[in-house]
Motif scaffolding. Structure first.
Motif, PDB file in Angstrom:
ATOM      1  N   PHE A 134      35.149  21.269  -4.911  1.00 60.11           N
ATOM      2  CA  PHE A 134      35.561  22.615  -5.083  1.00 60.11           C
ATOM      3  C   PHE A 134      36.794  22.604  -6.241  1.00 60.11           C
ATOM      4  CE2 PHE A 134      38.383  26.360  -4.139  1.00 60.11           C
ATOM      5  CZ  PHE A 134      37.332  27.163  -3.915  1.00 60.11           C
ATOM      6  N   LEU A 135      36.260  23.083  -7.363  1.00 61.59           N
ATOM      7  CA  LEU A 135      37.367  23.252  -8.493  1.00 61.59           C
ATOM      8  C   LEU A 135      38.190  24.446  -8.332  1.00 61.59           C
ATOM      9  CD1 LEU A 135      34.979  22.396 -11.287  1.00 61.59           C
ATOM     10  CD2 LEU A 135      36.157  20.830 -10.032  1.00 61.59           C
ATOM     11  N   PHE A 136      39.295  24.479  -9.087  1.00 63.42           N
ATOM     12  CA  PHE A 136      40.239  25.685  -9.094  1.00 63.42           C
ATOM     13  C   PHE A 136      39.563  27.190  -9.676  1.00 63.42           C
ATOM     14  CE2 PHE A 136      43.734  22.492  -8.738  1.00 63.42           C
ATOM     15  CZ  PHE A 136      43.986  22.580  -7.389  1.00 63.42           C
ATOM     16  N   SER A 137      38.751  26.873 -10.302  1.00 61.82           N
ATOM     17  CA  SER A 137      37.906  27.984 -10.748  1.00 61.82           C
ATOM     18  C   SER A 137      37.077  28.816  -9.740  1.00 61.82           C
ATOM     19  CB  SER A 137      37.133  27.736 -11.927  1.00 61.82           C
ATOM     20  OG  SER A 137      36.057  26.841 -11.632  1.00 61.82           O
ATOM     21  N   GLN A 138      37.087  28.407  -8.501  1.00 65.48           N
ATOM     22  CA  GLN A 138      36.251  28.688  -7.472  1.00 65.48           C
ATOM     23  C   GLN A 138      34.742  28.265  -7.564  1.00 65.48           C
ATOM     24  OE1 GLN A 138      37.904  30.266  -5.113  1.00 65.48           O
ATOM     25  NE2 GLN A 138      39.772  29.827  -6.524  1.00 65.48           N
ATOM     26  N   THR A 139      34.704  27.316  -8.563  1.00 66.77           N
ATOM     27  CA  THR A 139      33.295  26.587  -8.583  1.00 66.77           C
ATOM     28  C   THR A 139      33.073  25.707  -7.504  1.00 66.77           C
ATOM     29  OG1 THR A 139      33.380  27.005 -11.060  1.00 66.77           O
ATOM     30  CG2 THR A 139      31.984  25.088 -10.305  1.00 66.77           C
ATOM     31  N   LYS A 140      31.977  25.581  -7.075  1.00 69.96           N
ATOM     32  CA  LYS A 140      31.732  24.610  -5.887  1.00 69.96           C
ATOM     33  C   LYS A 140      30.320  23.639  -6.571  1.00 69.96           C
ATOM     34  CE  LYS A 140      32.940  27.883  -2.355  1.00 69.96           C
ATOM     35  NZ  LYS A 140      32.114  28.678  -1.189  1.00 69.96           N
ATOM     36  N   ILE A 141      30.516  22.633  -6.320  1.00 75.90           N
ATOM     37  CA  ILE A 141      29.392  21.692  -6.702  1.00 75.90           C
ATOM     38  C   ILE A 141      29.106  20.661  -5.540  1.00 75.90           C
ATOM     39  CG2 ILE A 141      29.291  19.495  -8.222  1.00 75.90           C
ATOM     40  CD1 ILE A 141      31.342  20.602 -10.038  1.00 75.90           C
ATOM     41  N   LEU A 142      27.796  20.575  -5.473  1.00 76.14           N
ATOM     42  CA  LEU A 142      27.199  19.686  -4.313  1.00 76.14           C
ATOM     43  C   LEU A 142      26.179  18.919  -4.891  1.00 76.14           C
ATOM     44  CD1 LEU A 142      26.782  19.640  -1.129  1.00 76.14           C
ATOM     45  CD2 LEU A 142      24.700  21.093  -1.430  1.00 76.14           C
ATOM     46  N   ILE A 143      26.431  17.762  -4.483  1.00 74.54           N
ATOM     47  CA  ILE A 143      25.646  16.700  -4.914  1.00 74.54           C
ATOM     48  C   ILE A 143      25.105  15.680  -4.024  1.00 74.54           C
ATOM     49  CG2 ILE A 143      25.367  14.539  -6.506  1.00 74.54           C
ATOM     50  CD1 ILE A 143      27.774  15.910  -8.270  1.00 74.54           C
ATOM     51  N   HIS A 144      23.869  15.437  -3.641  1.00 76.33           N
ATOM     52  CA  HIS A 144      23.321  14.520  -2.968  1.00 76.33           C
ATOM     53  C   HIS A 144      22.797  13.343  -3.682  1.00 76.33           C
ATOM     54  CE1 HIS A 144      22.113  17.595   0.492  1.00 76.33           C
ATOM     55  NE2 HIS A 144      23.406  17.628   0.123  1.00 76.33           N
ATOM     56  N   CYS A 145      23.224  11.930  -3.349  1.00 77.61           N
ATOM     57  CA  CYS A 145      23.031  11.033  -4.057  1.00 77.61           C
ATOM     58  C   CYS A 145      22.964   9.616  -3.123  1.00 77.61           C
ATOM     59  CB  CYS A 145      24.001  10.936  -5.377  1.00 77.61           C
ATOM     60  SG  CYS A 145      25.611  10.623  -4.538  1.00 77.61           S
ATOM     61  N   SER A 146      22.494   8.470  -3.774  1.00 73.38           N
ATOM     62  CA  SER A 146      22.535   7.416  -3.157  1.00 73.38           C
ATOM     63  C   SER A 146      23.680   6.642  -3.290  1.00 73.38           C
ATOM     64  CB  SER A 146      21.435   6.241  -3.531  1.00 73.38           C
ATOM     65  OG  SER A 146      21.701   6.046  -4.967  1.00 73.38           O
ATOM     66  N   ASP A 147      24.596   6.647  -4.331  1.00 75.70           N
ATOM     67  CA  ASP A 147      25.788   6.050  -4.571  1.00 75.70           C
ATOM     68  C   ASP A 147      26.682   6.756  -5.577  1.00 75.70           C
ATOM     69  OD1 ASP A 147      27.437   3.975  -4.523  1.00 75.70           O
ATOM     70  OD2 ASP A 147      26.378   2.696  -5.868  1.00 75.70           O
ATOM     71  N   ILE A 148      27.969   6.476  -5.575  1.00 75.42           N
ATOM     72  CA  ILE A 148      28.819   6.912  -6.305  1.00 75.42           C
ATOM     73  C   ILE A 148      29.871   5.882  -6.884  1.00 75.42           C
ATOM     74  CG2 ILE A 148      30.869   8.568  -6.240  1.00 75.42           C
ATOM     75  CD1 ILE A 148      29.836  10.026  -3.780  1.00 75.42           C
ATOM     76  N   LYS A 149      29.910   5.929  -8.153  1.00 76.58           N
ATOM     77  CA  LYS A 149      30.886   5.050  -8.791  1.00 76.58           C
ATOM     78  C   LYS A 149      31.798   5.717  -9.533  1.00 76.58           C
ATOM     79  CE  LYS A 149      27.460   1.502  -8.819  1.00 76.58           C
ATOM     80  NZ  LYS A 149      26.546   0.425  -9.775  1.00 76.58           N
ATOM     81  N   ILE A 150      33.163   5.148  -9.325  1.00 75.83           N
ATOM     82  CA  ILE A 150      34.323   5.642 -10.051  1.00 75.83           C
ATOM     83  C   ILE A 150      34.798   4.508 -10.904  1.00 75.83           C
ATOM     84  CG2 ILE A 150      36.721   6.716  -9.776  1.00 75.83           C
ATOM     85  CD1 ILE A 150      35.483   7.667  -7.434  1.00 75.83           C
ATOM     86  N   ARG A 151      35.216   4.475 -12.161  1.00 70.98           N
ATOM     87  CA  ARG A 151      35.816   3.532 -13.000  1.00 70.98           C
ATOM     88  C   ARG A 151      36.783   4.151 -14.054  1.00 70.98           C
ATOM     89  NH1 ARG A 151      33.091   2.389 -18.179  1.00 70.98           N
ATOM     90  NH2 ARG A 151      31.799   4.016 -18.693  1.00 70.98           N
ATOM     91  N   LYS A 152      37.794   3.517 -14.314  1.00 71.38           N
ATOM     92  CA  LYS A 152      38.818   3.914 -15.344  1.00 71.38           C
ATOM     93  C   LYS A 152      38.302   3.718 -16.681  1.00 71.38           C
ATOM     94  CE  LYS A 152      43.468   3.919 -15.743  1.00 71.38           C
ATOM     95  NZ  LYS A 152      45.002   3.396 -15.042  1.00 71.38           N
TER      96      LYS A 152
END
Length: 155
Positions: A134-152
């Motif tokens: 949920f973004l402050f703009s009231q935007t909603k994002i929904l994602i169905h996936c097999s994996d999530i990767k976060i990197r700097k």
């Protein structure tokens, strides 16, 4: 959202317990980030949908988002959703208004998607995850996936 329904219905401790169960699914960098940080108040820099179709790969769609994390000196991160099966986003800049001025768009619309509000990652099935943002703009994002990767990507 299951745990962060609205401003009056937040089950933070319930979500922390749910997230702990999911952390072993992720690589070390992603797990450490999710355990110790969040993207709350982070600036959404970009959002890219990649369709890497090659007639062989099942679920060839991926999504990448670059976020400038809010903490001083925290850096810029990329979150990558792999093998996307479902992607919904309902951006409408006219919803991003001030509470006391319902016809005035925040910052004149210059922040675009606006900053990251809150999110939940939940187990959808044995192989799939659901990430709702949920973004402050009231935007909603929904994602169905097999994996999530976060990197700097930048300090």
């Amino acid at each position: 959202m299951k745990f962060f329904v609205d401003d009056d219905h937040w089950d933070v401790m319930g979500y922390v317990e749910e997230l702990k169960k999911l952390l072993p699914r992720f690589n070390k960098e992603t797990s450490n980030f999710l355990k110790n940080h969040s993207f709350h108040d982070g600036k959404v820099v970009s959002l890219t949908v990649l369709n890497q179709e090659n007639a062989k790969t099942k679920d060839p769609t991926a999504i990448k988002m670059v976020i400038d994390q809010y903490e001083d000196g925290a850096g810029i991160y990329e979150i990558h959703w792999l093998n996307v099966r479902k992607f919904l986003m309902d951006f409408d800049i006219t919803r991003n208004v001030y509470g006391n001025k319902p016809n005035k768009i925040v910052f004149g619309g210059k922040k675009g998607l606006d900053d990251w509000g809150y999110d939940e990652i939940l187990l959808l099935s044995k192989k799939k995850l659901q990430h709702e943002i949920f973004l402050f703009s009231q935007t909603k994002i929904l994602i169905h996936c097999s994996d999530i990767k976060i990197r700097k990507i930048k300090s």
